[in-house]
Design an enzyme around this catalytic site. Structure first.
Site, short mmCIF file in Angstrom:
data_model
loop_
_atom_site.label_atom_id
_atom_site.label_comp_id
_atom_site.label_asym_id
_atom_site.label_seq_id
_atom_site.Cartn_x
_atom_site.Cartn_y
_atom_site.Cartn_z
N THR A 1 0.74 -1.43 -0.37
CA THR A 1 0.19 -0.14 -0.18
C THR A 1 0.19 1.07 -0.36
O THR A 1 1.91 1.00 0.06
CB THR A 1 -1.06 -0.07 1.27
OG1 THR A 1 -1.83 1.50 1.19
CG2 THR A 1 -0.22 0.17 2.70
N LYS B 1 -7.84 3.23 4.79
CA LYS B 1 -7.07 2.82 5.58
C LYS B 1 -6.28 3.93 6.23
O LYS B 1 -5.49 3.39 7.35
CB LYS B 1 -6.29 2.90 4.55
CG LYS B 1 -6.39 1.78 3.59
CD LYS B 1 -4.93 1.42 2.95
CE LYS B 1 -5.20 0.31 1.58
NZ LYS B 1 -3.63 -0.36 0.71
N SER C 1 4.80 -0.24 0.23
CA SER C 1 5.12 -0.53 -0.59
C SER C 1 5.85 0.40 -1.87
O SER C 1 6.49 0.27 -2.63
CB SER C 1 5.00 -1.86 -1.59
OG SER C 1 3.27 -1.58 -2.17
#
Length: 210
Positions: A34, A66, A160
């Site tokens: 993410t 998130k 990432s």
């Protein structure tokens, strides 16, 4: 010619072997799939995160949330973004809320206490996630290794795509006329074009000093 090609091939294989060794030295789950980014500029702090959920190499959905806001009476709002397992992150979010109740108005102390428990507790240490926690005064990255990293120069990122977002935000941070929200939106736009585990759809939260 054959000798030159063989030498070049050997150099490439050596480079990729060193890269593999370097990546394998990171703890399991270090690269969360993410992009979560926090930016502070002036009186504004912005937290932004993409909405993609993946399982291995499969994209499951592009509308996950998130980011969370923790609101406490007589305390500034705390913004939290997470990368990693959703269930694990929500468990940690609940623990963070309890630490904020225990240490009202002391975000750094609450983050340190959470990191200590995360590192030493037999149950918590199995949780796989990374958190960015910020309010009007501080921005911190917390992980299961017991680390609490304070943002340098007003930028912190995880996931990432975090490296791409971090670099882009650092480059845009000093642009005149850009607010923290402007920097965050443009930086995550750069990151999500380069990271296959992140998508262009995102949520953003902001807080400002009164």
């Amino acid at each position: 010619y054959q000798r030159r090609v063989h030498g070049t091939l050997s150099e490439c294989l050596f480079f990729f072997d060193m890269l593999r060794r370097c990546v394998s030295s990171f703890p399991a789950g270090y690269f969360r799939t993410t992009t979560i980014l926090a930016v502070r500029k002036g009186n504004q702090t912005a937290l932004i995160g993409d909405k993609r959920v993946t399982m291995g190499s499969v994209c499951v959905k592009d509308n996950a949330r998130k980011l969370r806001t923790i609101s406490k009476k007589d305390q500034p709002d705390v913004l939290v973004g997470f990368a990693g397992s959703v269930a694990d992150a929500l468990s940690l979010l609940g623990r963070l809320e309890s630490k904020l109740d225990e240490y009202p108005g002391q975000l750094l102390r609450a983050c340190v206490e959470l990191a200590k428990a995360w590192r030493t507790d037999k149950y918590l240490r199995r949780l796989e996630a990374s958190l960015i926690v910020c309010d009007t005064e501080g921005m911190y990255q917390i992980d299961g290794g017991g680390n609490v990293l304070e943002a340098e120069e007003g930028v912190v990122a995880v996931g990432s795509g975090g490296f791409f977002a971090y670099a882009a935000a650092k480059a845009l941070h000093d642009v005149d006329g850009f607010t923290a929200e402007d920097v965050a939106r443009k930086a995550i736009g750069v990151a999500t074009t380069m990271d296959i585990h992140s998508c262009p759809h995102h949520d953003i939260l902001t807080v400002e000093k009164p």
